[in-house]
Motif scaffolding. Structure first.
Motif, PDB file in Angstrom:
ATOM      1  N   ILE A   6       0.846  -1.189   0.000  1.00 20.90           N
ATOM      2  CA  ILE A   6       0.000   0.000   0.000  1.00 20.90           C
ATOM      3  C   ILE A   6       0.885   1.243   0.000  1.00 20.90           C
ATOM      4  O   ILE A   6       2.076   1.164   0.309  1.00 20.90           O
ATOM      5  CB  ILE A   6      -0.961   0.025   1.202  1.00 20.90           C
ATOM      6  N   THR A   7       0.316   2.377  -0.366  1.00 23.15           N
ATOM      7  CA  THR A   7       1.050   3.631  -0.282  1.00 23.15           C
ATOM      8  C   THR A   7       0.496   4.463   0.868  1.00 23.15           C
ATOM      9  O   THR A   7      -0.691   4.394   1.197  1.00 23.15           O
ATOM     10  CB  THR A   7       0.947   4.441  -1.591  1.00 23.15           C
ATOM     11  N   ALA A   8       1.391   5.261   1.457  1.00 20.26           N
ATOM     12  CA  ALA A   8       1.025   6.115   2.583  1.00 20.26           C
ATOM     13  C   ALA A   8       1.986   7.289   2.619  1.00 20.26           C
ATOM     14  O   ALA A   8       3.063   7.254   2.011  1.00 20.26           O
ATOM     15  CB  ALA A   8       1.093   5.334   3.893  1.00 20.26           C
ATOM     16  N   PHE A   9       1.607   8.340   3.326  1.00 16.61           N
ATOM     17  CA  PHE A   9       2.479   9.506   3.491  1.00 16.61           C
ATOM     18  C   PHE A   9       3.463   9.288   4.632  1.00 16.61           C
ATOM     19  O   PHE A   9       3.132   8.658   5.643  1.00 16.61           O
ATOM     20  CB  PHE A   9       1.651  10.759   3.792  1.00 16.61           C
ATOM     21  N   ASP A  10       4.653   9.857   4.472  1.00 15.45           N
ATOM     22  CA  ASP A  10       5.629   9.789   5.566  1.00 15.45           C
ATOM     23  C   ASP A  10       5.516  10.989   6.506  1.00 15.45           C
ATOM     24  O   ASP A  10       6.195  11.043   7.528  1.00 15.45           O
ATOM     25  CB  ASP A  10       7.060   9.658   5.035  1.00 15.45           C
ATOM     26  N   TRP A  11       4.638  11.934   6.170  1.00 16.96           N
ATOM     27  CA  TRP A  11       4.386  13.081   7.040  1.00 16.96           C
ATOM     28  C   TRP A  11       3.019  13.666   6.700  1.00 16.96           C
ATOM     29  O   TRP A  11       2.640  13.751   5.519  1.00 16.96           O
ATOM     30  CB  TRP A  11       5.445  14.173   6.845  1.00 16.96           C
ATOM     31  N   VAL A  12       2.276  14.030   7.726  1.00 16.77           N
ATOM     32  CA  VAL A  12       1.047  14.809   7.564  1.00 16.77           C
ATOM     33  C   VAL A  12       0.952  15.753   8.759  1.00 16.77           C
ATOM     34  O   VAL A  12       1.587  15.525   9.803  1.00 16.77           O
ATOM     35  CB  VAL A  12      -0.223  13.924   7.492  1.00 16.77           C
ATOM     36  N   GLN A  43       5.397  14.409   1.044  1.00 21.41           N
ATOM     37  CA  GLN A  43       4.374  15.333   0.567  1.00 21.41           C
ATOM     38  C   GLN A  43       4.806  15.959  -0.758  1.00 21.41           C
ATOM     39  O   GLN A  43       5.913  16.472  -0.892  1.00 21.41           O
ATOM     40  CB  GLN A  43       4.116  16.417   1.602  1.00 21.41           C
ATOM     41  N   GLY A  44       3.935  15.869  -1.739  1.00 24.24           N
ATOM     42  CA  GLY A  44       4.221  16.347  -3.088  1.00 24.24           C
ATOM     43  C   GLY A  44       4.531  15.218  -4.041  1.00 24.24           C
ATOM     44  O   GLY A  44       4.229  15.301  -5.239  1.00 24.24           O
ATOM     45  N   GLU A  45       5.128  14.157  -3.520  1.00 26.74           N
ATOM     46  CA  GLU A  45       5.494  13.030  -4.370  1.00 26.74           C
ATOM     47  C   GLU A  45       4.266  12.337  -4.948  1.00 26.74           C
ATOM     48  O   GLU A  45       4.322  11.752  -6.041  1.00 26.74           O
ATOM     49  CB  GLU A  45       6.333  12.038  -3.558  1.00 26.74           C
ATOM     50  N   GLN A  46       3.141  12.432  -4.242  1.00 24.68           N
ATOM     51  CA  GLN A  46       1.916  11.779  -4.710  1.00 24.68           C
ATOM     52  C   GLN A  46       1.379  12.408  -5.989  1.00 24.68           C
ATOM     53  O   GLN A  46       0.564  11.807  -6.688  1.00 24.68           O
ATOM     54  CB  GLN A  46       0.837  11.812  -3.616  1.00 24.68           C
TER      55      GLN A  46
END
Length: 233
Positions: A6-12, A43-46
């Motif tokens: 799965i994909t997920a963010f490393d920061w929010v 963030q932004g890579e998505q």
């Protein structure tokens, strides 16, 4: 079958921790006992072409399994529930009822709740934001009244815990401490039953442990602007 990724963010931002929708997929995988891997995005890579090939809207989560790639948390949870036992009843009618509550959570209950994020966070600096809140609250209150009435004194919506309950609880906990939800003791108890499940705890711990990245450039300025605008309103 290959281990799903799965994909997920490393920061929010802090307000989003525990709420990013990869959590719903993690919870489903934990409920069925299926190991998974995570591809973390900054963030932004998505929004880049590599991820948009998986998710055309540049969002998370996505789900990859052998040659299958899925996006949208509801579709992914449905697939997981269909692949492994634990989230759908064995009979066709029971599965249909569980799916019904998945759709109710995502299509009927979540949209007005989602509007609160714009009122309180994303558009908090706009002059129209604060005046909108009473109407948003009214729509949420109406939906919650109907959900509470249908749940009644049941533990879950249709017998055993299902993917329908998973999605509904994932939505309701967005406003877990808001008076709109706490006005309904049976919904508060329902959410607590869900969040007390060991699979829920494993999923939330895994998501929180993945937040090891840094905020994107300009985040501090954006946050300060929103806080200033919210204060002015």
């Amino acid at each position: 079958m290959a281990t799903p990724t799965i994909t997920a963010f490393d920061w929010v931002p802090d307000f989003a921790k525990g709420q990013v929708r990869d959590f719903r997929v993690r919870w489903a995988l934990e409920e069925v006992g299926q190991p998974y891997e995570v591809r973390y995005l900054s963030q932004g890579e998505q929004k880049g072409p590599e991820h948009r090939a998986r998710q055309p809207f540049g969002q998370v989560p996505t789900y990859e399994e052998d040659r299958l790639t899925l996006f949208e948390s509801g579709a992914i949870v449905h697939h997981i529930a269909s692949q492994w036992p634990g989230l759908f009843p064995d009979d066709a009618a029971g599965r249909a009822l569980a799916i019904e509550w998945m759709f109710a959570a995502l299509n009927t209950v979540e949209p007005p709740i989602g509007e609160l994020a714009y009122v309180d966070i994303f558009e908090a600096d706009k002059p129209w934001s604060k005046p909108r809140r009473p109407a948003v609250e009214e729509r949420i209150a109406s939906r919650l009244k109907d959900v509470a009435k249908r749940l009644g004194d049941q533990q879950w919506f249709n017998g055993d815990f299902s993917a329908g309950d998973l999605m509904m609880i994932a939505v309701l906990r967005i406003i877990e401490t808001d008076p709109l939800l706490t006005a309904h003791p049976n919904l508060v108890a329902y959410v607590k039953r869900g969040t007390d499940r060991p699979a829920f705890r494993r999923a939330i711990d895994a998501q929180m442990a993945g937040f090891t990245g840094s905020p994107p450039p300009g985040f501090a300025e954006w946050e300060a602007k929103l806080k200033a605008g919210a204060g002015a309103n």
